[in-house]
Design a protein around this motif. Structure first.
Motif, short mmCIF file in Angstrom:
data_model
loop_
_atom_site.label_atom_id
_atom_site.label_comp_id
_atom_site.label_asym_id
_atom_site.label_seq_id
_atom_site.Cartn_x
_atom_site.Cartn_y
_atom_site.Cartn_z
N ALA A 180 29.85 33.24 44.29
CA ALA A 180 30.47 32.43 45.34
C ALA A 180 31.81 31.87 44.86
O ALA A 180 32.79 31.82 45.61
CB ALA A 180 29.53 31.31 45.76
N LYS A 181 31.84 31.48 43.60
CA LYS A 181 33.08 30.93 43.02
C LYS A 181 34.14 32.02 42.91
O LYS A 181 35.33 31.79 43.17
CB LYS A 181 32.76 30.36 41.63
N ALA A 182 33.70 33.25 42.54
CA ALA A 182 34.64 34.36 42.38
C ALA A 182 35.19 34.81 43.73
O ALA A 182 36.34 35.25 43.83
CB ALA A 182 33.98 35.52 41.68
N ARG A 183 34.41 34.73 44.80
CA ARG A 183 34.82 35.19 46.11
C ARG A 183 35.82 34.23 46.78
O ARG A 183 36.56 34.64 47.67
CB ARG A 183 33.61 35.37 47.01
N THR A 184 35.75 32.97 46.37
CA THR A 184 36.69 32.03 47.00
C THR A 184 38.11 32.43 46.60
O THR A 184 38.36 32.84 45.47
CB THR A 184 36.41 30.58 46.55
N GLY A 185 38.97 32.27 47.50
CA GLY A 185 40.34 32.69 47.24
C GLY A 185 41.04 31.78 46.24
O GLY A 185 40.67 30.63 46.05
N GLY A 186 42.02 32.35 45.59
CA GLY A 186 42.81 31.59 44.64
C GLY A 186 43.86 30.75 45.37
O GLY A 186 43.68 30.35 46.52
N LYS A 187 44.98 30.55 44.69
CA LYS A 187 46.03 29.72 45.27
C LYS A 187 46.65 30.39 46.50
O LYS A 187 46.98 29.75 47.49
CB LYS A 187 47.12 29.45 44.25
N ASN A 188 46.72 31.71 46.43
CA ASN A 188 47.35 32.43 47.53
C ASN A 188 46.30 33.06 48.45
O ASN A 188 46.63 33.91 49.28
CB ASN A 188 48.33 33.49 47.02
N GLY A 189 44.96 32.75 48.27
CA GLY A 189 43.90 33.25 49.15
C GLY A 189 43.30 34.57 48.72
O GLY A 189 42.41 35.11 49.38
N GLN A 190 43.77 35.15 47.60
CA GLN A 190 43.20 36.42 47.14
C GLN A 190 41.94 36.15 46.31
O GLN A 190 41.80 35.11 45.67
CB GLN A 190 44.24 37.15 46.28
N ARG A 191 41.01 37.17 46.28
CA ARG A 191 39.77 37.05 45.50
C ARG A 191 40.09 37.15 44.02
O ARG A 191 41.02 37.86 43.62
CB ARG A 191 38.80 38.15 45.88
N LYS A 192 39.24 36.48 43.20
CA LYS A 192 39.43 36.50 41.75
C LYS A 192 38.62 37.67 41.19
O LYS A 192 37.43 37.54 40.90
CB LYS A 192 38.98 35.18 41.13
N LEU A 193 39.27 38.80 41.03
CA LEU A 193 38.56 40.02 40.62
C LEU A 193 38.07 39.95 39.17
O LEU A 193 37.06 40.56 38.84
CB LEU A 193 39.47 41.24 40.81
#
Length: 196
Positions: free
Chosen positions: A166-179
């Motif tokens: 769930a933490k990885a799927r949340t978007g980063g600063k620009n809304g992209q997933r943390k792959l």
């Protein structure tokens, strides 16, 4: 009024002996067990005593004891002399009196315990059965605890995996997933699947 019918050959016939059942001790409906065996023992004792009384009566009838008692003849008076062993014991010098605790040495005590032997174990079978049941219950309890620990561990691991995904799927600063984080979690999942 009619007269009674005369008996024909009734007097010449011998009377038949009626069958008499044995005497009863205790109730008839006792289950086979301690109380039943006790009743049987009492009955056997009564029968034995009756047989002894009967045989004593037969012997007494056969021997024809005299009816008048024999006159009392006084015995000769006891002599005042002491027995030689007793006299020797009185003549020897006195030994110092020891206390019972001093008298008994440590070497004698184990011998007394050995002489006594093993105490009778009245409930050996029951105790062995209880020990077996206790061991089985302990084994079941240990198995239950082991399974419970495994179950809790799996649930905890699943929850941890869900949280990291769930933490990885949340978007980063620009809304992209943390792959990077997501790939680590997925790699662990694949290792688990291949390992099992």
């Amino acid at each position: 009024m009619a007269s009674k019918r005369p008996a024909e050959d009734g007097a010449s016939e011998p009377k038949t002996k009626k069958h008499r059942p044995g005497f009863k001790v205790g109730p008839d409906n006792l289950p086979d067990g301690v109380h039943r065996r006790k009743v049987i023992k009492i009955k056997k004792d009564l029968i034995q005593k009756a047989k002894i009384k009967k045989s004593y009566a037969k012997i007494k009838a056969q021997t024809d004891l005299p009816s008048e008692p024999t006159p009392y003849e006084p015995l000769e008076p006891a002599s005042q002399e002491l027995h030689p062993d007793r006299q020797a014991m009185l003549d020897e010098p006195e030994k110092p009196t020891l206390l019972p605790s001093q008298e008994q040495s440590y070497s004698q005590r184990p011998q007394q315990q050995q002489r006594r032997g093993k105490r009778p174990a009245y409930f050996e079978k029951e105790q062995a059965f209880a020990e077996q049941k206790k061991a089985e219950a302990e084994a079941r309890r240990a198995e239950f605890e082991r399974r419970d620990r495994e179950k809790k561990g799996k649930i905890e691991e699943r929850e941890r995996f869900r949280r990291t995904m769930a933490k990885a799927r949340t978007g980063g600063k620009n809304g992209q997933r943390k792959l990077g984080k997501e790939s680590q979690v997925l790699l662990e999942r694949v290792k688990r699947m291949v390992g099992s």
